[in-house]
Design an enzyme around this catalytic site. Structure first.
Site, PDB file in Angstrom:
ATOM      1  N   LEU A  45       0.177  -4.970   8.444  1.00 47.99           N
ATOM      2  CA  LEU A  45       0.346  -6.349   7.999  1.00 47.99           C
ATOM      3  C   LEU A  45       1.784  -6.659   7.614  1.00 47.99           C
ATOM      4  O   LEU A  45       2.240  -7.785   7.771  1.00 47.99           O
ATOM      5  CB  LEU A  45      -0.578  -6.632   6.804  1.00 47.99           C
ATOM      6  CG  LEU A  45      -2.078  -6.564   7.070  1.00 47.99           C
ATOM      7  CD1 LEU A  45      -2.854  -6.709   5.771  1.00 47.99           C
ATOM      8  CD2 LEU A  45      -2.490  -7.640   8.065  1.00 47.99           C
ATOM      9  N   GLY A  98      10.200  -2.713   0.390  1.00 49.66           N
ATOM     10  CA  GLY A  98      10.946  -1.549  -0.043  1.00 49.66           C
ATOM     11  C   GLY A  98      10.082  -0.454  -0.639  1.00 49.66           C
ATOM     12  O   GLY A  98      10.377   0.731  -0.504  1.00 49.66           O
ATOM     13  N   LYS A 132      -2.085  -0.503   0.796  1.00 55.01           N
ATOM     14  CA  LYS A 132      -0.640  -0.331   0.606  1.00 55.01           C
ATOM     15  C   LYS A 132      -0.354   1.146   0.414  1.00 55.01           C
ATOM     16  O   LYS A 132      -0.994   1.802  -0.412  1.00 55.01           O
ATOM     17  CB  LYS A 132      -0.167  -1.127  -0.608  1.00 55.01           C
ATOM     18  CG  LYS A 132       1.337  -1.041  -0.872  1.00 55.01           C
ATOM     19  CD  LYS A 132       1.726  -1.955  -2.027  1.00 55.01           C
ATOM     20  CE  LYS A 132       3.222  -1.957  -2.254  1.00 55.01           C
ATOM     21  NZ  LYS A 132       3.613  -2.920  -3.314  1.00 55.01           N
ATOM     22  N   ASP A 179       8.590 -10.548 -10.437  1.00 57.89           N
ATOM     23  CA  ASP A 179       9.034 -10.882  -9.083  1.00 57.89           C
ATOM     24  C   ASP A 179       8.204 -12.032  -8.505  1.00 57.89           C
ATOM     25  O   ASP A 179       7.780 -12.001  -7.356  1.00 57.89           O
ATOM     26  CB  ASP A 179       8.956  -9.642  -8.179  1.00 57.89           C
ATOM     27  CG  ASP A 179       9.821  -9.767  -6.926  1.00 57.89           C
ATOM     28  OD1 ASP A 179      10.727 -10.623  -6.908  1.00 57.89           O
ATOM     29  OD2 ASP A 179       9.585  -9.030  -5.963  1.00 57.89           O
TER      30      ASP A 179
END
Length: 258
Positions: free
Chosen positions: A7, A11, A30, A128
């Protein structure tokens, strides 16, 4: 988990679409890149994200299902399994559709604020918040992603302050995150939310350019007024925006609930 396709990548991780063999459910997996799996600091950061994500159960925050470490003879894979979001990121939406209407941007802002109020109440600062870390489902529900830079504020715990000195995305970073990254609190997310609100309405970041040029703009330049850039917007939207992006945290909106 059967890996189906890739997908995306960042980093600190590569994300794959996968299917759970037994439940026959599609998920997002992930994994920490191989080059970082041998770095103890990178592994610690990955599991800090896992723990932060694992504490959060909210309809506007991506849900974590599973995490662990899969070892083979030649490789070690650290992974985090999350719900698979059927939709698009805010950055992709604006890139394709252009600036959003005031009403649509407000719906997104409200959902994000509700999610952040919940996360902040759990002691978690995202650090973030940006259009690329927020997705809209096909039904219009907002989902906040990627707590890779989140700081778990263990109230009463004396954590190592050096571990909180993590970078964000400069176009959406608060002045204090640039100046004193180890001293930020939940209000840094509100500044980033304001910068995201600007992007949704205007179609570009509040400040942009070279890295240092953009950072200095956040520290010194007055944000432009929304009504000067779009005459069709309700003047009250600019009041909300300016309250969110006040450079001094004392002047900023005190909480996502507000």
């Amino acid at each position: 988990y059967i890996i189906l396709d890739r997908l995306g990548a960042g980093g600190m991780g590569q994300v794959y679409r996968a299917r759970h063999r037994t439940m026959d459910r599609e998920v997002a997996v992930k994994v920490l890149p191989r080059r970082l799996s041998a770095d103890p600091n990178a592994v610690d950061r990955f599991y800090a994200e896992v723990r932060a994500q694992g504490k959060l159960m909210h309809p506007n925050i991506v849900t974590a299902f599973d995490a662990g470490c899969h070892r083979t003879r030649t490789n070690t894979v650290h992974y985090l399994v999350m719900e698979l979001i059927q939709g698009e990121s805010l950055s992709h939406r604006v890139n394709i559709q252009g600036p959003q209407s005031g009403a649509d941007a407000l719906k997104i802002l409200e959902q994000a604020a509700v999610a952040l109020e919940y996360a902040h109440g759990m002691g978690i600062v995202h650090r973030d918040i940006k259009p690329g870390n927020m997705m809209l489902t096909h039904q219009g529900m907002l989902k906040i992603l990627d707590f890779g830079l989140a700081v778990l504020r263990d109230l009463g715990g004396g954590g190592d302050p050096t571990k909180t000195q993590l970078v964000g995305t400069v176009e959406y970073m608060s002045p204090e995150q640039i100046n004193t990254p180890d001293l930020v609190d939940h209000r840094t997310d509100l500044y980033s939310l304001g910068a995201t609100f600007f992007y949704l309405l205007i179609g570009r970041p509040m400040f942009s350019g070279e890295l240092m040029q953009t950072a200095l703009a956040h520290l010194r330049r007055t944000p432009p007024a929304l009504y000067e850039l779009r005459s069709d917007l309700d003047l009250r939207l600019d009041t909300v925006f300016q309250w969110l992006v006040a450079k001094d945290v004392v002047d900023r909106c005190p909480s996502a609930r507000h």
